[in-house]
Structures are given as C-alpha cells and as structure tokens.
Scaffold this motif. Structure first.
Motif, PDB file in Angstrom:
ATOM      1  N   UNK A  62       0.867  -1.184   0.000  1.00  0.00           N
ATOM      2  CA  UNK A  62       0.000   0.000   0.000  1.00  0.00           C
ATOM      3  C   UNK A  62       0.898   1.226   0.000  1.00  0.00           C
ATOM      4  N   UNK A  63       0.377   2.300  -0.543  1.00  0.00           N
ATOM      5  CA  UNK A  63       1.085   3.565  -0.507  1.00  0.00           C
ATOM      6  C   UNK A  63       0.799   4.200   0.860  1.00  0.00           C
ATOM      7  N   UNK A  64       1.800   4.790   1.479  1.00  0.00           N
ATOM      8  CA  UNK A  64       1.513   5.441   2.765  1.00  0.00           C
ATOM      9  C   UNK A  64       0.397   6.482   2.633  1.00  0.00           C
ATOM     10  N   UNK A  65       0.419   7.225   1.544  1.00  0.00           N
ATOM     11  CA  UNK A  65      -0.608   8.255   1.360  1.00  0.00           C
ATOM     12  C   UNK A  65      -2.001   7.639   1.278  1.00  0.00           C
ATOM     13  N   UNK A  66      -2.089   6.448   0.671  1.00  0.00           N
ATOM     14  CA  UNK A  66      -3.379   5.791   0.545  1.00  0.00           C
ATOM     15  C   UNK A  66      -3.886   5.308   1.893  1.00  0.00           C
ATOM     16  N   UNK A  67      -3.002   4.682   2.639  1.00  0.00           N
ATOM     17  CA  UNK A  67      -3.392   4.179   3.960  1.00  0.00           C
ATOM     18  C   UNK A  67      -3.839   5.335   4.852  1.00  0.00           C
TER      19      UNK A  67
ATOM     20  N   UNK B  31     -15.728  15.184  -0.781  1.00  0.00           N
ATOM     21  CA  UNK B  31     -14.439  14.810  -1.335  1.00  0.00           C
ATOM     22  C   UNK B  31     -13.809  13.723  -0.483  1.00  0.00           C
ATOM     23  N   UNK B  32     -13.225  12.724  -1.152  1.00  0.00           N
ATOM     24  CA  UNK B  32     -12.649  11.611  -0.402  1.00  0.00           C
ATOM     25  C   UNK B  32     -11.160  11.396  -0.624  1.00  0.00           C
ATOM     26  N   UNK B  33     -10.673  11.789  -1.768  1.00  0.00           N
ATOM     27  CA  UNK B  33      -9.251  11.555  -2.032  1.00  0.00           C
ATOM     28  C   UNK B  33      -8.434  12.776  -1.633  1.00  0.00           C
ATOM     29  N   UNK B  34      -7.559  12.558  -0.672  1.00  0.00           N
ATOM     30  CA  UNK B  34      -6.758  13.641  -0.132  1.00  0.00           C
ATOM     31  C   UNK B  34      -5.310  13.218   0.026  1.00  0.00           C
ATOM     32  N   UNK B  35      -4.426  14.131  -0.284  1.00  0.00           N
ATOM     33  CA  UNK B  35      -3.026  13.869   0.037  1.00  0.00           C
ATOM     34  C   UNK B  35      -2.841  14.350   1.470  1.00  0.00           C
ATOM     35  N   UNK B  36      -1.740  13.947   2.065  1.00  0.00           N
ATOM     36  CA  UNK B  36      -1.448  14.369   3.436  1.00  0.00           C
ATOM     37  C   UNK B  36      -1.411  15.893   3.508  1.00  0.00           C
ATOM     38  N   UNK B  37      -0.724  16.493   2.552  1.00  0.00           N
ATOM     39  CA  UNK B  37      -0.570  17.949   2.535  1.00  0.00           C
ATOM     40  C   UNK B  37      -1.923  18.648   2.449  1.00  0.00           C
ATOM     41  N   UNK B  38      -2.806  18.071   1.654  1.00  0.00           N
ATOM     42  CA  UNK B  38      -4.127  18.685   1.518  1.00  0.00           C
ATOM     43  C   UNK B  38      -4.921  18.590   2.820  1.00  0.00           C
ATOM     44  N   UNK B  39      -4.791  17.446   3.488  1.00  0.00           N
ATOM     45  CA  UNK B  39      -5.515  17.294   4.750  1.00  0.00           C
ATOM     46  C   UNK B  39      -4.969  18.261   5.798  1.00  0.00           C
ATOM     47  N   UNK B  40      -3.690  18.494   5.755  1.00  0.00           N
ATOM     48  CA  UNK B  40      -3.068  19.398   6.727  1.00  0.00           C
ATOM     49  C   UNK B  40      -3.690  20.793   6.663  1.00  0.00           C
ATOM     50  N   UNK B  41      -4.167  21.147   5.507  1.00  0.00           N
ATOM     51  CA  UNK B  41      -4.713  22.499   5.342  1.00  0.00           C
ATOM     52  C   UNK B  41      -6.133  22.648   5.857  1.00  0.00           C
ATOM     53  N   UNK B  42      -6.870  21.539   5.914  1.00  0.00           N
ATOM     54  CA  UNK B  42      -8.293  21.672   6.252  1.00  0.00           C
ATOM     55  C   UNK B  42      -8.760  20.905   7.492  1.00  0.00           C
ATOM     56  N   UNK B  43      -7.906  20.057   8.028  1.00  0.00           N
ATOM     57  CA  UNK B  43      -8.354  19.197   9.135  1.00  0.00           C
ATOM     58  C   UNK B  43      -8.921  19.984  10.322  1.00  0.00           C
ATOM     59  N   UNK B  44     -10.021  19.496  10.853  1.00  0.00           N
ATOM     60  CA  UNK B  44     -10.610  20.124  12.037  1.00  0.00           C
ATOM     61  C   UNK B  44     -11.256  19.059  12.913  1.00  0.00           C
TER      62      UNK B  44
ATOM     63  N   UNK C 252      -6.381   3.562  -2.187  1.00  0.00           N
ATOM     64  CA  UNK C 252      -4.984   3.384  -2.563  1.00  0.00           C
ATOM     65  C   UNK C 252      -4.813   3.496  -4.080  1.00  0.00           C
ATOM     66  N   UNK C 253      -5.746   2.898  -4.790  1.00  0.00           N
ATOM     67  CA  UNK C 253      -5.715   2.940  -6.243  1.00  0.00           C
ATOM     68  C   UNK C 253      -5.815   4.385  -6.742  1.00  0.00           C
ATOM     69  N   UNK C 254      -6.655   5.156  -6.097  1.00  0.00           N
ATOM     70  CA  UNK C 254      -6.794   6.553  -6.483  1.00  0.00           C
ATOM     71  C   UNK C 254      -5.469   7.298  -6.331  1.00  0.00           C
ATOM     72  N   UNK C 255      -4.747   6.966  -5.288  1.00  0.00           N
ATOM     73  CA  UNK C 255      -3.455   7.623  -5.080  1.00  0.00           C
ATOM     74  C   UNK C 255      -2.442   7.185  -6.129  1.00  0.00           C
TER      75      UNK C 255
ATOM     76  N   UNK D 242      -0.321   9.440  -9.241  1.00  0.00           N
ATOM     77  CA  UNK D 242       1.143   9.550  -9.298  1.00  0.00           C
ATOM     78  C   UNK D 242       1.679   9.489 -10.727  1.00  0.00           C
ATOM     79  N   UNK D 243       2.793  10.160 -10.955  1.00  0.00           N
ATOM     80  CA  UNK D 243       3.449  10.096 -12.265  1.00  0.00           C
ATOM     81  C   UNK D 243       4.050   8.706 -12.433  1.00  0.00           C
ATOM     82  N   UNK D 244       4.105   8.236 -13.684  1.00  0.00           N
ATOM     83  CA  UNK D 244       4.671   6.914 -13.953  1.00  0.00           C
ATOM     84  C   UNK D 244       6.089   6.793 -13.393  1.00  0.00           C
ATOM     85  N   UNK D 245       6.853   7.848 -13.566  1.00  0.00           N
ATOM     86  CA  UNK D 245       8.239   7.840 -13.100  1.00  0.00           C
ATOM     87  C   UNK D 245       8.313   7.642 -11.586  1.00  0.00           C
ATOM     88  N   UNK D 246       7.417   8.333 -10.880  1.00  0.00           N
ATOM     89  CA  UNK D 246       7.429   8.250  -9.418  1.00  0.00           C
ATOM     90  C   UNK D 246       7.081   6.839  -8.961  1.00  0.00           C
ATOM     91  N   UNK D 247       6.148   6.211  -9.655  1.00  0.00           N
ATOM     92  CA  UNK D 247       5.786   4.835  -9.295  1.00  0.00           C
ATOM     93  C   UNK D 247       6.973   3.921  -9.590  1.00  0.00           C
TER      94      UNK D 247
END
Length: 474
Positions: free
Chosen positions: A263-268, A283-296, A316-319, A323-328
């Motif tokens: 699993x990707x850490x971001x997905x978990x 909205x359901x798909x969030x990166x960590x950085x995005x959640x950091x901005x709105x969490x309450x 996880x699949x959404x994450x 991702x870019x092919x290169x990053x994967x």
RNA sequence: GGCCCGGUGGUCUAGUGGUCAGGACGUCUGCCUUUCACGCAGAAGAUCACGGGUUCGAACCCCGUCCGGGUCACCA
C-alpha cells in the motif's frame, strides 16, 4: 501554541488504530502551525517488546508522519527526556507532593486482598484512604511494599467538553482511588501522562475512546496540582464487522502488514483519516498535505468505524492513479528484489507502469501482476487457451511471427496495421490472431492493449515467445 | 452489573427543523474495447435503532426504551 503528542506504549508494533491517532494529532498540529511530539510510555516494565519503539518510529517515518519534537528526533527538544522510564524522579517528586498535600495516600493492600475485593464488591474499597499517615510513613520507611493512590474527592461531578463528543459528565464517586505510583517505583499511565502533558505543554490530548472513562482521574490530577488541563478529544475505535475493537483475528492490524502488501503510505493515511473524519464536501481523495490544510476536530465523527478493506484498496488505487509513472517506477526496485526478479531498466519500467497503472491497486501488482513484462511465460492460462486457441492458431501465430521479424518499424501503430493486414490476407477476423498472440506473449487472457505491449516488449522477445507458443500449444 | 460513549442503505459518510435523505466503496446491468482494467451510463439497496412528545413541519430538539461498544488492573 498547539502542541499535541502521540504517546504509544512499546508493548507491540504500530497498529492501524494507533496510526490513525497519530495522524489526527499530526494533522491538528500542522493545521494550526503547532508542534507534534512523540513520547514513549514505557512505564509497564513487564510488557515491553524489545523492538517496538523501533517499529513505531520506522512506521511513522514510512507514513511520512514526522514528529517535530520528542523520541527519535534530532535534537529531541527542550521538554525531554521523552521516554517515561527516564523520567522516574519527576513522577516520584509529584507523587510525594500529592502525599504531602493529602491528595494521595499510601496503600499497603496485597495482591490477594485486592483480588478478594474485586470479587466481593467490585473494586478497591479505599481501605487505606484514612489510614494513619504517620503509621503509613513508618511502614514505608521500614521498607514495606506499597503503592500511592490518589484520594478522589467524593460526591462531586467532574465534567469537561470533549472536542468530538461535546459535554461529558462523571460522578467522582464512580472514580476509584487510582494507583498513581506502583510498588516498583514506576508511575501508572495516569500520573505519568498528566505530569508529562503538563510539563511538555500539551494543548490538546487526542486519543482513543478507551481513555474516555479515565479522563476524570486525569482532570482531578490537574486540579490537585493546580494546573490547567489541556483540551480533550476522544476518537472512536476502529472496529471489525461485528463492531468489536479491531484485533489480530480480523486480519491485518499492524502497519507493517500494509506496508508489506504494497500500500502507498498516502493511501493508507487517506483511508484512515476517512474513518471518522470528513471535510463535509463529498471529497474523499486527499493527500497528506491537503488534509493538513483543512483538518478540524469539529469534523470528526464520534461513532465507531468499521475498517473496510475494499474501500482501502479503492483509495490506494486513487493515489496510484494520481502519481506520475516515473514516481511509481522509482518505488518498484524493492518489489522486484522481494520477488527475486532482476530490476528492469528504468526507461522500460516507466513504460510498463504507464501500461499497467489502471490495472493495479498495490505496488507488487506492477511486478507479480505484470510478470510477462520481465520474463517469458512458463505456462499458458488454461481457460484462455481453451477459449481462444483454435486448431489453426498455431500456424497463424508462426507465420505472423515470421512476418514480425521483418517489420520495418517496431511501433504499436505499425504492429496493429501489420496484424490486421495479415488477417485480412488470410481471410480471418483480427480477433483470431489478436487473442492467440496475447496468450502466446503473456500467458494470460487479460492485460494492457496488445500492440502497446508488443511495442514495449520489443521484437526479439515477441518473436521468440510467439514461436515458443506455436510450438507448445496445439 | 455500575458508569461513560455511540446508533443515517452491507461499509465509510453528508446532513444540524422545511426539495423524492446527497456522495463514496461494494454489488448488479449496459456501453466502450482485441482481452482485463480504467472510463461512461444506469439499477438495486435506508421503516434515518424503536416509542412517545415539542412543532404547521423532525434524521435533526426533549424524554423513555432497545441494541452495540468502551471502561471498571500495581496495563497502557
């Protein structure tokens, strides 16, 4: 200043529920520009698991949840030490203070007495609460084993505003005279956590619901010391399909296991965050950085959440898609090593990822699930062979392979044109060759677009595999 | 058992007095395609735990009940 902490006890490996608690703490700190601390609560000497601390640190790092202060940080910070077993004198000092002010007392009840009390009247009967103080001191100084208990004022109501549950009220008579210092000189959780949270200037205590009923004890301790308590937020439990606290019997509970499954850490993290938190906007798909901005915390739901593996896979699949092919591709080498396969050349791998991405949910899917990109098939899927490999297939494949040897341009468009032309000349529908070729090349019936696959694999491999298939399949 | 917390489709949730209770996962059906997958279109699935109230009107407010969970350690 928002200061929060994740305070695991090293009695086991990091659990998904623990990761969620750490995540919520981390998110709150980030959201408010505060600090996230890591403290090790190792006050139970009998339950220590040797590599638990290391495991917790490793998994938090894997998840990209980095503490700003505390155990494992360099430097640790100004409020240390952050490991409770290294803070014993501090707890001792505060326990003595409570003893002197009469808000705590020594108790000499034996394990047998305690067991008997539990049997007969459901708990400690406060029998040493009013015991002669001088006599108690004399016995203690004579070396007699004892514990120190807090003297809970009776008949009061202890209430507080829980950030996820609202107003919560307890009757102090329900609170027992909790042991705060054990006979081995170690504090119990209650004393240690209160003292540390105060000394470390914790502003919000975010922890699991299992702590809710001991919160009045903690509040009382803050009052005894004359300290201002932090705000509390009790998170619901992560449960299984039957509504019970998630345990090993329910499948994978330690973060290690998800990591090993690819699993990707971001997905978990995203999935875990959704177990109780939502932004209220569908909205359901969030990166960590995005959640950091709105969490309450106001948007954290109080009811228990069932851990749904299907939903986890989907997130996880959404994450992965994002991702870019290169990053994967950069993440894949360790998965090849685990599968005992040679790591392919990067440029090739990037192309494979591009073709396989929407067919994969976990990292190893790019390896085991795409094996035919790295090795010739050793067998051919039977059901597919039965359905797609006709008596004339072998001959068609053999002839087509010969033609491929001389194909001027090895590109998908040319490959497709060549195949279609070949079939036309033979008076065959394209499918009569497409399916056998796929089977011969990959050994299976599904996969990416055939011509892209041929292009990426290259002429030599394709011709070789087709000839082999024409040989083996009849 | 006492105390505490919780209760919206199978699952995660939106919703805080007023459209046919919205979204997502999963399931099913089509479409697309050389296959699988992705994608697209659609469907089934909720007595908003139950019963009373308050109100012109309640998933939302109040009371009671039921069910589930947590906690009652010299464990955290």
């Amino acid at each position: 200043m928002t200061r929060v902490r994740f305070a695991p006890s090293p009695t086991g490996y990091l659990h998904v529920g623990g990761l969620r608690t750490a995540l919520y703490n981390y998110l709150l700190a980030r959201r408010h520009g505060g600090k996230f601390l890591l403290r090790v609560e190792d006050t139970d000497q009998s339950r220590l698991v040797p590599d638990a601390v290391q495991n917790i640190l490793d998994n938090l790092r894997w998840a990209n949840i980095f503490p700003d202060e505390g155990a494992g940080c360099h430097p640790e910070g100004d409020h240390g030490p952050y490991v409770q077993s290294q803070r014993l004198p501090i707890y001792r000092k505060y326990a003595d203070q409570l003893l002197e002010s009469g808000q705590a007392y020594r108790c000499f009840a034996s394990a047998e007495e305690l067991a008997e009390m539990r049997q007969n009247h459901g708990g400690y009967d406060r029998r040493y609460r009013d015991y002669d103080v001088a006599e108690a001191r004399r016995r203690a100084e004579a070396g007699e084993a004892h514990v120190i208990r807090m003297k809970v004022p009776l008949g009061e109501s202890v209430d507080f505003e829980d950030l996820v549950r609202g107003q919560v009220r307890f009757d102090s008579a329900q609170v027992d005279d909790q042991v705060i210092l054990k006979s081995d000189g170690f504090p119990t959780y209650h004393l240690a956590a209160v003292v540390d949270d105060h000394e470390m200037e914790i502003s919000h205590v975010i922890r699991g619901e299992e702590w809710l009923t001991s919160t009045p004890k903690h509040l009382l301790l803050y009052r005894f010391f004359g300290w201002t308590p932090p705000r509390f937020a009790h998170l619901s439990l992560v449960v299984n399909l039957s509504g019970k606290k998630l345990s090993k019997r329910d499948g994978d509970v330690s973060v290690n296991e998800y990591r090993e499954q690819g699993y990707l850490p971001a997905g978990l993290l995203n999935f875990l965050a959704l177990l109780g938190w939502s932004n209220g906007d569908n909205r359901e798909v969030w990166s960590l950085e995005e959640m950091e901005k709105v969490f309450a915390l106001e948007r954290v739901h109080p009811s228990p959440a069932v851990f749904d593996f299907d939903k986890l896979r989907h997130i996880n699949q959404q994450h992965l898609f994002a991702m870019a092919d290169e990053a994967i591709a950069d993440l894949l080498p360790e998965w090849f090593r685990k599968a005992a396969l040679a790591v392919p050349e990067r440029a090739f791998l990037v192309r494979v990822v591009g073709l396989m991405k929407q067919r994969c949910t976990l990292l190893p899917d790019f390896v085991a699930g795409a094996r035919y990109f790295y090795a010739d098939p050793e067998s051919y899927d039977e059901a597919t062979a039965k359905k797609r490999w006709k008596p004339e297939s072998a001959e068609l494949v053999r002839e087509f392979a010969a033609q491929l040897e001389d194909l001027p341009e090895w590109r998908s468009a040319e490959l497709e044109a060549a195949l279609r032309k070949f079939c036309e000349d033979k008076g065959q529908p394209a499918a009569a060759l497409i399916h056998p070729v796929r089977l011969g090349i990959s050994g299976v019936g599904g996969g990416p677009g055939l011509f892209e696959m041929l292009e990426v694999l290259g002429r030599e491999i394709c011709v070789r595999r087709l000839r082999k298939a024409a040989e083996v399949l009849r």
